[in-house]
Motif scaffolding. Structure first.
Motif, PDB file in Angstrom:
ATOM      1  N   ARG A 159       0.829  -1.206   0.000  1.00 24.46           N
ATOM      2  CA  ARG A 159       0.000   0.000   0.000  1.00 24.46           C
ATOM      3  C   ARG A 159       0.863   1.256   0.000  1.00 24.46           C
ATOM      4  NH1 ARG A 159      -3.686   0.570   5.026  1.00 24.46           N
ATOM      5  NH2 ARG A 159      -3.896  -1.653   4.534  1.00 24.46           N
ATOM      6  N   ARG A 162       2.030   3.248  -3.094  1.00 20.62           N
ATOM      7  CA  ARG A 162       1.186   4.245  -3.741  1.00 20.62           C
ATOM      8  C   ARG A 162       1.716   5.658  -3.524  1.00 20.62           C
ATOM      9  NH1 ARG A 162      -5.051   2.227  -2.515  1.00 20.62           N
ATOM     10  NH2 ARG A 162      -4.772   0.064  -3.242  1.00 20.62           N
ATOM     11  N   GLY A 221      -2.603   6.122   5.790  1.00 23.77           N
ATOM     12  CA  GLY A 221      -3.812   6.859   5.457  1.00 23.77           C
ATOM     13  C   GLY A 221      -3.645   7.627   4.157  1.00 23.77           C
ATOM     14  N   GLN A 222      -2.477   8.229   3.974  1.00 25.28           N
ATOM     15  CA  GLN A 222      -2.206   8.940   2.725  1.00 25.28           C
ATOM     16  C   GLN A 222      -2.188   7.967   1.559  1.00 25.28           C
ATOM     17  OE1 GLN A 222       1.516  10.677   3.804  1.00 25.28           O
ATOM     18  NE2 GLN A 222       0.608  12.540   4.634  1.00 25.28           N
ATOM     19  N   ALA A 224      -3.776   5.129   1.323  1.00 20.03           N
ATOM     20  CA  ALA A 224      -5.105   4.586   1.051  1.00 20.03           C
ATOM     21  C   ALA A 224      -5.895   5.469   0.096  1.00 20.03           C
ATOM     22  CB  ALA A 224      -5.870   4.412   2.362  1.00 20.03           C
ATOM     23  N   SER A 225      -5.620   6.769   0.118  1.00 21.67           N
ATOM     24  CA  SER A 225      -6.354   7.689  -0.745  1.00 21.67           C
ATOM     25  C   SER A 225      -5.619   7.981  -2.049  1.00 21.67           C
ATOM     26  CB  SER A 225      -6.600   9.014   0.000  1.00 21.67           C
ATOM     27  OG  SER A 225      -5.362   9.627   0.354  1.00 21.67           O
ATOM     28  N   ALA A 226      -4.440   7.349  -2.230  1.00 21.05           N
ATOM     29  CA  ALA A 226      -3.656   7.570  -3.444  1.00 21.05           C
ATOM     30  C   ALA A 226      -3.994   6.495  -4.474  1.00 21.05           C
ATOM     31  CB  ALA A 226      -2.167   7.544  -3.123  1.00 21.05           C
ATOM     32  N   CYS A 228      -3.379   3.512  -7.118  1.00 20.35           N
ATOM     33  CA  CYS A 228      -2.455   2.387  -7.163  1.00 20.35           C
ATOM     34  C   CYS A 228      -1.469   2.597  -8.303  1.00 20.35           C
ATOM     35  CB  CYS A 228      -3.219   1.085  -7.382  1.00 20.35           C
ATOM     36  SG  CYS A 228      -2.191  -0.397  -7.321  1.00 20.35           S
TER      37      CYS A 228
END
Length: 241
Positions: A159, A162, A221-222, A224-226, A228
């Motif tokens: 993750r 990303r 957290g950063q 997760a919103s980026a 792939c």
């Protein structure tokens, strides 16, 4: 301060050198034309002097007694090795030139020159900076933290890619955490015949493991919103990852 990557500092060369000394388990000593490998023999005083426990028949004892006081009489070499199995596991090497003197049944080594070599190149560390610096507060826990991340949380490592520029992931076959300090996490991007390291800085320094946990949660957290990375998307499509 927000949760963006606004903190870009890294350990100074002096701090990095003190961290290598604090965590290295062995060292090689070259003195008077001979070389000895010492394991678990050194401790580090607050001022940067090294105290070595050596066998009674060690040639270093004769060197310490016979060498003129204050003149360089030995070179100590330390290696900083990644606890996670990766290609080229030696992350840094350090050499200290200086002199020995007997002290309370041990040999006290006072450095007169400190050289740290990292992938970015070699640097001479100022003696005053070296003496005043402290090891990274996460240095003693780094091996445990990195191996746990690599062995138990591979999905989190993926993750985090990303947050890496897509060009840096081109041709990647494996990504591993290779270093962590109070300022950030370093990922090793391994390719078929080469590798490169990418640093993910924390939004503020972490002074202990509890703070590190919070910093890692911010990075995740950063991530997760980026989006792939396209390179890894293609790998999964092709069945390579």
């Amino acid at each position: 301060m927000d949760d963006g990557h606004s903190w870009t500092a890294a350990p100074s060369a002096a701090e990095r050198a003190r961290s290598v000394l604090a965590t290295a388990w062995s060292c090689a000593v070259t003195a008077d034309g001979g070389r000895e490998e010492l394991v678990g023999a050194h401790t580090v005083a607050e001022d940067g002097r090294l105290l070595l426990d050596v066998p009674d028949d060690s040639a270093l004892l004769a060197t310490a007694i016979c060498a003129p006081r204050g003149e360089p009489s030995a070179v100590l070499e330390f290696a900083d090795v990644s606890p996670v199995p990766v290609r080229n596991r030696v992350r840094a090497r350090m050499w200290l030139a200086g002199w020995f003197a007997p002290e309370d049944g041990r040999l006290a080594f006072t450095p007169t020159r400190v050289v740290l070599r990292q992938p970015s190149g070699a640097v001479v560390v100022g003696l005053d900076e070296f003496a005043a610096a402290a090891p990274d507060p996460l240095a003693a826990a780094e091996a445990r933290l990195l191996t746990h991340l690599a062995d138990c949380h591979s999905e989190a490592v993926e993750r985090l890619t990303r947050l890496v520029e897509p060009d840096s992931l081109h041709g990647a076959v494996k990504v591993q955490p290779v270093a962590v300090d109070r300022h950030g996490l370093t990922l090793r991007i391994e390719r078929a015949r080469a590798h490169g390291d990418v640093r993910l800085p924390f939004h503020r320094p972490a002074d202990d493991v509890a703070q590190l946990t919070e910093r890692m949660h911010v990075l995740l957290g950063q991530a997760a919103s980026a989006a792939c990375p396209r390179a890894l998307q293609r790998q999964r499509t092709d069945g390579d990852g």
